[in-house]
Design a protein around this motif. Structure first.
Motif, PDB file in Angstrom:
ATOM      1  N   LEU A 183      43.911 -22.297  10.775  1.00  0.00           N
ATOM      2  CA  LEU A 183      43.652 -21.686  12.076  1.00  0.00           C
ATOM      3  C   LEU A 183      43.004 -20.307  11.952  1.00  0.00           C
ATOM      4  O   LEU A 183      42.747 -19.649  12.950  1.00  0.00           O
ATOM      5  N   ALA A 184      42.711 -19.871  10.716  1.00  0.00           N
ATOM      6  CA  ALA A 184      42.098 -18.557  10.527  1.00  0.00           C
ATOM      7  C   ALA A 184      40.589 -18.666  10.722  1.00  0.00           C
ATOM      8  O   ALA A 184      39.841 -18.882   9.772  1.00  0.00           O
ATOM      9  N   GLY A 185      40.144 -18.528  11.954  1.00  0.00           N
ATOM     10  CA  GLY A 185      38.718 -18.562  12.241  1.00  0.00           C
ATOM     11  C   GLY A 185      38.042 -17.241  11.938  1.00  0.00           C
ATOM     12  O   GLY A 185      38.651 -16.290  11.436  1.00  0.00           O
ATOM     13  N   THR A 186      36.749 -17.169  12.253  1.00  0.00           N
ATOM     14  CA  THR A 186      35.958 -16.000  11.874  1.00  0.00           C
ATOM     15  C   THR A 186      36.493 -14.706  12.486  1.00  0.00           C
ATOM     16  O   THR A 186      36.546 -13.673  11.820  1.00  0.00           O
ATOM     17  N   LYS A 187      36.873 -14.738  13.756  1.00  0.00           N
ATOM     18  CA  LYS A 187      37.348 -13.512  14.405  1.00  0.00           C
ATOM     19  C   LYS A 187      38.692 -13.069  13.837  1.00  0.00           C
ATOM     20  O   LYS A 187      38.965 -11.865  13.736  1.00  0.00           O
ATOM     21  N   ALA A 237      43.096 -13.580  18.323  1.00  0.00           N
ATOM     22  CA  ALA A 237      41.825 -12.949  17.975  1.00  0.00           C
ATOM     23  C   ALA A 237      40.666 -13.522  18.782  1.00  0.00           C
ATOM     24  O   ALA A 237      39.630 -12.873  18.958  1.00  0.00           O
ATOM     25  N   PHE A 238      40.833 -14.760  19.276  1.00  0.00           N
ATOM     26  CA  PHE A 238      39.783 -15.420  20.055  1.00  0.00           C
ATOM     27  C   PHE A 238      40.034 -15.361  21.561  1.00  0.00           C
ATOM     28  O   PHE A 238      39.229 -15.852  22.342  1.00  0.00           O
ATOM     29  N   GLY A 239      41.185 -14.789  21.961  1.00  0.00           N
ATOM     30  CA  GLY A 239      41.524 -14.764  23.373  1.00  0.00           C
ATOM     31  C   GLY A 239      42.015 -16.095  23.913  1.00  0.00           C
ATOM     32  O   GLY A 239      41.926 -16.357  25.115  1.00  0.00           O
ATOM     33  N   TYR A 240      42.582 -16.938  23.042  1.00  0.00           N
ATOM     34  CA  TYR A 240      43.017 -18.275  23.450  1.00  0.00           C
ATOM     35  C   TYR A 240      44.471 -18.324  23.922  1.00  0.00           C
ATOM     36  O   TYR A 240      44.926 -19.366  24.403  1.00  0.00           O
ATOM     37  N   ASN A 241      45.224 -17.262  23.751  1.00  0.00           N
ATOM     38  CA  ASN A 241      46.676 -17.385  23.881  1.00  0.00           C
ATOM     39  C   ASN A 241      47.150 -17.747  25.284  1.00  0.00           C
ATOM     40  O   ASN A 241      48.104 -18.522  25.443  1.00  0.00           O
ATOM     41  N   ILE A 259      38.129 -26.496  18.337  1.00  0.00           N
ATOM     42  CA  ILE A 259      37.829 -27.231  17.111  1.00  0.00           C
ATOM     43  C   ILE A 259      36.726 -26.508  16.346  1.00  0.00           C
ATOM     44  O   ILE A 259      36.788 -26.369  15.117  1.00  0.00           O
ATOM     45  N   ASP A 260      35.713 -26.032  17.073  1.00  0.00           N
ATOM     46  CA  ASP A 260      34.628 -25.291  16.430  1.00  0.00           C
ATOM     47  C   ASP A 260      35.161 -24.083  15.674  1.00  0.00           C
ATOM     48  O   ASP A 260      34.728 -23.802  14.543  1.00  0.00           O
ATOM     49  N   GLU A 261      36.089 -23.345  16.287  1.00  0.00           N
ATOM     50  CA  GLU A 261      36.504 -22.051  15.762  1.00  0.00           C
ATOM     51  C   GLU A 261      37.715 -22.097  14.839  1.00  0.00           C
ATOM     52  O   GLU A 261      37.901 -21.205  14.011  1.00  0.00           O
ATOM     53  N   LEU A 262      38.560 -23.123  14.977  1.00  0.00           N
ATOM     54  CA  LEU A 262      39.838 -23.127  14.256  1.00  0.00           C
ATOM     55  C   LEU A 262      39.937 -24.210  13.187  1.00  0.00           C
ATOM     56  O   LEU A 262      40.989 -24.354  12.556  1.00  0.00           O
ATOM     57  N   ALA A 263      38.874 -24.969  12.962  1.00  0.00           N
ATOM     58  CA  ALA A 263      38.905 -26.049  11.976  1.00  0.00           C
ATOM     59  C   ALA A 263      37.535 -26.176  11.330  1.00  0.00           C
ATOM     60  O   ALA A 263      36.571 -25.512  11.724  1.00  0.00           O
ATOM     61  N   VAL A 264      37.455 -27.021  10.328  1.00  0.00           N
ATOM     62  CA  VAL A 264      36.179 -27.392   9.700  1.00  0.00           C
ATOM     63  C   VAL A 264      36.062 -28.897   9.866  1.00  0.00           C
ATOM     64  O   VAL A 264      36.638 -29.666   9.091  1.00  0.00           O
ATOM     65  N   ALA A 265      35.351 -29.327  10.899  1.00  0.00           N
ATOM     66  CA  ALA A 265      35.336 -30.745  11.251  1.00  0.00           C
ATOM     67  C   ALA A 265      33.991 -31.131  11.834  1.00  0.00           C
ATOM     68  O   ALA A 265      33.422 -30.402  12.655  1.00  0.00           O
TER      69      ALA A 265
END
Length: 331
Positions: free
Chosen positions: A183-187, A249-253, A277-283
């Motif tokens: 779950l460690a995305g770029t931001k 960090a992505f404002g999803y909470n 999915i784009d930000e929190l995974a590699v799929a």
């Protein structure tokens, strides 16, 4: 030929111990740069599995991400680290963290202060590995003239596995790297590095490893790969809860809290936005997987550790990445 900054994680919940060695060898044969094992209580053992992976391979880096600072006295952890590093010099990365509270609580090992315990654990292990005799009465751990009989021939990188701002700053101060969670995305990587670098500055450190785990699915059919990652992504999102730094960090909470309160994991699987999915995974397709890995590396990850979500097709998906993605990343 430079080492490919992509690794693969050998899942704890679905991998019997006897398969760790063969899987590690397969990861190396495919051309990945790293293979990682873990110590999720109460599955395969972390140090023993790292040993199996090291013994079954010849050159690949083997990472242990992570053990709890509380489940072994640091003197015993140092002994295990020294043994593996001495037999396999330059190939072993040791990761240490607070431990999952539910598991440490099961064993009556919840620390009075997680930050203090981690600090004392990592710093004392480093001193023991360097040949010191340690005689300390710490707040968490006691050492009465402890020293190691067999020291590693090379310096062993010590990493932490932490999430929050205070722990990240501590990691920058005392560790050689930080293992970032799925779950460690770029931001979040950018958020983590801000705090890690603060600790590095305090300690005068100039380098820091940042291996970054990622839930992973690859398929020539992009929609199939993205659908495959949804259930486990939802599981982890529920596990971390709606107030956490990874999605914060992505404002999803706020949206995450709404979905969890009105349907839990099932609703998350159905209704989580495609952006998550784009930000929190590699799929996705091989091209999408390659692009996503490059984004994480550009954000600051020193390697991306792919964690397959489907054990039945993991070997096939890793092979697809090895053929279609790795050549552009250093092979």
């Amino acid at each position: 030929m430079s080492k490919v900054p992509v690794g693969a994680f050998i899942a704890t919940a679905t991998t019997p111990p006897e398969q760790v060695g063969p899987l590690a060898r397969q990861v190396e044969d495919l051309g990945f740069g790293e293979v990682w094992v873990a110590e999720d209580c109460f599955y395969y053992g972390g140090f023993t599995s790292a040993g199996l992976a090291l013994q079954s391979t010849t050159a690949i880096t083997v990472g242990l991400g992570i053990i709890s600072s509380m489940t072994r006295h640091p003197a015993m952890a140092a002994m295990e680290i020294a043994t593996l590093a001495r037999v396999h010099p330059g190939r072993f990365l040791a990761g240490i963290g607070h431990g999952v509270p539910a598991w440490t609580d099961q064993m009556g090992l919840t620390p009075r202060s997680p930050l203090t315990a981690l600090n004392e654990c990592v710093t004392s292990i480093r001193r023991l590995l360097s040949g010191e005799t340690v005689a300390d009465e710490g707040r968490q751990f006691t050492f009465r003239d402890v020293s190691l009989a067999f020291l590693p021939d090379t310096e062993v990188p010590l990493l932490t596995g932490v999430l929050g701002s205070k722990s990240l700053r501590l990691s920058g101060r005392i560790a050689d790297g930080t293992v970032l969670s799925v779950l460690a995305g770029t931001k979040y990587i950018e958020y983590a590095l801000e705090h890690i670098r603060g600790g590095m500055t305090e300690a005068g450190r100039s380098s820091h490893l940042l291996p970054t785990y990622a839930l992973f699915s690859a398929n020539k059919d992009s929609k199939a790969a993205r659908a495959a990652v949804r259930p486990l992504l939802a599981f982890y999102l529920e596990a971390v809860g709606p107030r956490n730094a990874l999605t914060g960090a992505f404002g999803y909470n706020d949206h995450l809290a709404e979905l969890l309160s009105e349907g839990g994991t099932d609703r998350l699987v159905r209704e989580m936005p495609e952006e998550w999915i784009d930000e929190l995974a590699v799929a996705g397709s091989p091209d999408q997987v390659g692009e996503r890995i490059e984004q994480l590396l550009k954000a600051g990850a020193t390697s991306v550790v792919l964690s397959p979500v489907n054990p039945e097709s993991a070997a096939e998906e890793l092979e697809l990445v090895a053929k279609s993605v790795l050549p552009a990343l250093g092979r």
